[in-house]
Write an enzyme that holds these catalytic residues in place. Structure first.
Site, PDB file in Angstrom:
ATOM      1  CE  LYS A  97       5.007 -20.212  -0.936  1.00 41.16           C
ATOM      2  NZ  LYS A  97       6.318 -19.853  -0.393  1.00 41.16           N
TER       3      LYS A  97
ATOM      4  CE  LYS B 141       6.345 -13.055  -1.184  1.00 43.41           C
ATOM      5  NZ  LYS B 141       7.562 -13.795  -1.034  1.00 43.41           N
TER       6      LYS B 141
ATOM      7  CE  LYS C 261      10.353 -16.946  -9.410  1.00 48.09           C
ATOM      8  NZ  LYS C 261      10.599 -17.678  -8.153  1.00 48.09           N
TER       9      LYS C 261
HETATM   10  P1  AMP Z   1      11.246 -16.794  -4.908  1.00 48.21           P
HETATM   11  O1  AMP Z   1      10.574 -16.108  -6.060  1.00 48.21           O
HETATM   12  O2  AMP Z   1      10.306 -16.982  -3.751  1.00 48.21           O
HETATM   13  O3  AMP Z   1      11.982 -18.010  -5.309  1.00 48.21           O
HETATM   14  O4  AMP Z   1      12.336 -15.774  -4.360  1.00 48.21           O
HETATM   15  C1  AMP Z   1      13.611 -15.614  -4.965  1.00 48.21           C
HETATM   16  C2  AMP Z   1      14.286 -14.396  -4.384  1.00 48.21           C
HETATM   17  O5  AMP Z   1      13.553 -13.221  -4.732  1.00 48.21           O
HETATM   18  C3  AMP Z   1      14.400 -14.407  -2.865  1.00 48.21           C
HETATM   19  O6  AMP Z   1      15.647 -13.854  -2.512  1.00 48.21           O
HETATM   20  C4  AMP Z   1      13.299 -13.498  -2.416  1.00 48.21           C
HETATM   21  O7  AMP Z   1      13.627 -12.857  -1.201  1.00 48.21           O
HETATM   22  C5  AMP Z   1      13.244 -12.474  -3.554  1.00 48.21           C
HETATM   23  N1  AMP Z   1      11.872 -11.952  -3.694  1.00 48.21           N
HETATM   24  C6  AMP Z   1      10.776 -12.623  -4.140  1.00 48.21           C
HETATM   25  N2  AMP Z   1       9.698 -11.804  -4.150  1.00 48.21           N
HETATM   26  C7  AMP Z   1      10.115 -10.593  -3.688  1.00 48.21           C
HETATM   27  C8  AMP Z   1       9.494  -9.319  -3.494  1.00 48.21           C
HETATM   28  N3  AMP Z   1       8.206  -9.111  -3.802  1.00 48.21           N
HETATM   29  N4  AMP Z   1      10.252  -8.289  -3.031  1.00 48.21           N
HETATM   30  C9  AMP Z   1      11.572  -8.466  -2.747  1.00 48.21           C
HETATM   31  N5  AMP Z   1      12.227  -9.636  -2.922  1.00 48.21           N
HETATM   32  C10 AMP Z   1      11.523 -10.684  -3.389  1.00 48.21           C
END
Ligand code: AMP
Length: 328
Positions: free
Chosen positions: A113, A195, A198
């Protein structure tokens, strides 16, 4: 119901995608009713990368509607917004005294980041793992259903819990990542670049609010190649990702057929993408439609948040009082 405690959160930085669903949400739904579950919208966390707070509340409502549309039942789990629980920042402050600059700087997500936003390397970004630890430890969480990208943060949460317990007396359990005994999931971006996320690679990420047409278009454009030339060749990451998605949303027979085609060197990626696209449309459509319906009922969403806040604070205030007694 087991009284083991489960905690997990999702940042309100944009629309939920397949990584959020398969890395986190699917497990949330499977765990509800079997554990004491606390699931929250991580709105403070989102300020580390999205400092404009104007849309913060709306985004909380949106993520919450998506959570419920994916199958979470507010009667069975505690659903709340992180910023509604003042005990979390208090514990965050305590844990920050136990976190060292060197270890925080070494975190993969911080480095990533900091590279992405060189003009805004704020202390919140650096201390993301301590806030995440506070989110979990405030409920004495034992299991944390998260995707593979969060493994390192969770290891830090265990370290902070250990340090607190060692210095001030036994207070916190050491939380572990949870995925029903199988390995943690990582959904790659469809262009093979990192990966699904969002706010990056939007054309190569499938969101839970994408239209049918957009889903088909994105999958059609997914990166493939000429196919293997040797039977049973190892798969490149981007092909493995398409197979993983097929395994997650398609019928097993279809998945096995394409796997066999791949191993026999006669895979037709165009056909595979068509099948995967159609199955993905069927998978996402009910979630998208339910989310739209829920978002229109703001009174309901607000009432879920209010009830969740009360339940979460009851538990959080017990923990913070216990920690305060040990600390001062
Ligand atoms: P975040 O979008 O960073 O707030 O992540 C929320 C949840 O989604 C967390 O448990 C992350 O580990 C999971 N997560 C986010 N992106 C991925 C991805 N590309 N693959 C698997 N898990 C994800």
């Amino acid at each position: 119901m087991k009284n083991e405690i489960v905690v997990s959160g999702i940042r309100s930085t944009g629309n939920l995608h397949l990584g959020n669903y398969f890395g986190a949400m699917q497990n949330y739904v499977k765990m509800q009713g079997h554990y004491e579950c606390y699931f929250f919208v991580a709105d403070y966390h989102s300020l580390t990368t999205h400092p404009d707070a104007k849309e913060l509340k709306n985004n909380v409502y949106k993520v919450l509607a998506e959570n419920i549309a994916c199958g979470l039942d507010p009667e069975k789990v505690t659903l709340y917004a992180q910023s509604d629980i003042p005990e979390i920042p208090e514990l965050y402050l305590m844990l920050n005294m136990l976190a060292y600059k060197g270890e925080l700087e070494k975190t993969a997500s911080f480095k990533e980041k900091a590279r992405a936003q060189p003009d805004n390397i704020n202390a919140g970004l650096l201390t993301y793992p301590t806030l995440m630890s506070a989110d979990i430890l405030i409920h004495k969480g034992k299991y944390v259903p998260v995707g593979k990208d969060q493994e390192q943060h969770l290891e830090m949460a265990r370290n902070f819990a250990q340090r607190f317990n060692y210095r001030y007396g036994e207070t916190f359990p050491e939380p572990i990542a949870f995925n029903f005994g199988t390995s943690l999931v990582k959904i790659q971006s469809l262009d093979g670049q990192g990966k699904m996320s969002k706010s990056e690679n939007e054309n190569a990420t499938i969101y839970l609010n994408d239209s049918d047409e957009l889903i088909l278009k994105k999958i059609k454009k997914a990166k493939t190649d000429q196919g293997p030339t040797q039977p049973n060749s190892p798969m490149p990451d981007y092909i493995e990702n398409l197979f993983l998605l097929m395994k997650l949303v398609s019928h097993e027979d279809k998945y096995l057929k394409y796997l066999n085609d791949y191993n026999q060197c006669n895979i037709r990626y165009g056909d595979m993408k068509n099948d995967l696209g159609n199955d993905m449309v069927q998978f996402i459509k009910p979630i998208r439609e339910k989310t739209i319906e829920l978002k229109q009922d703001e009174t309901y969403i607000k009432s879920v948040l209010k009830i969740g806040q009360e339940k979460a604070r009851t538990n959080a205030s017990k923990t913070i009082q216990e920690a305060r007694k040990k600390w001062v």
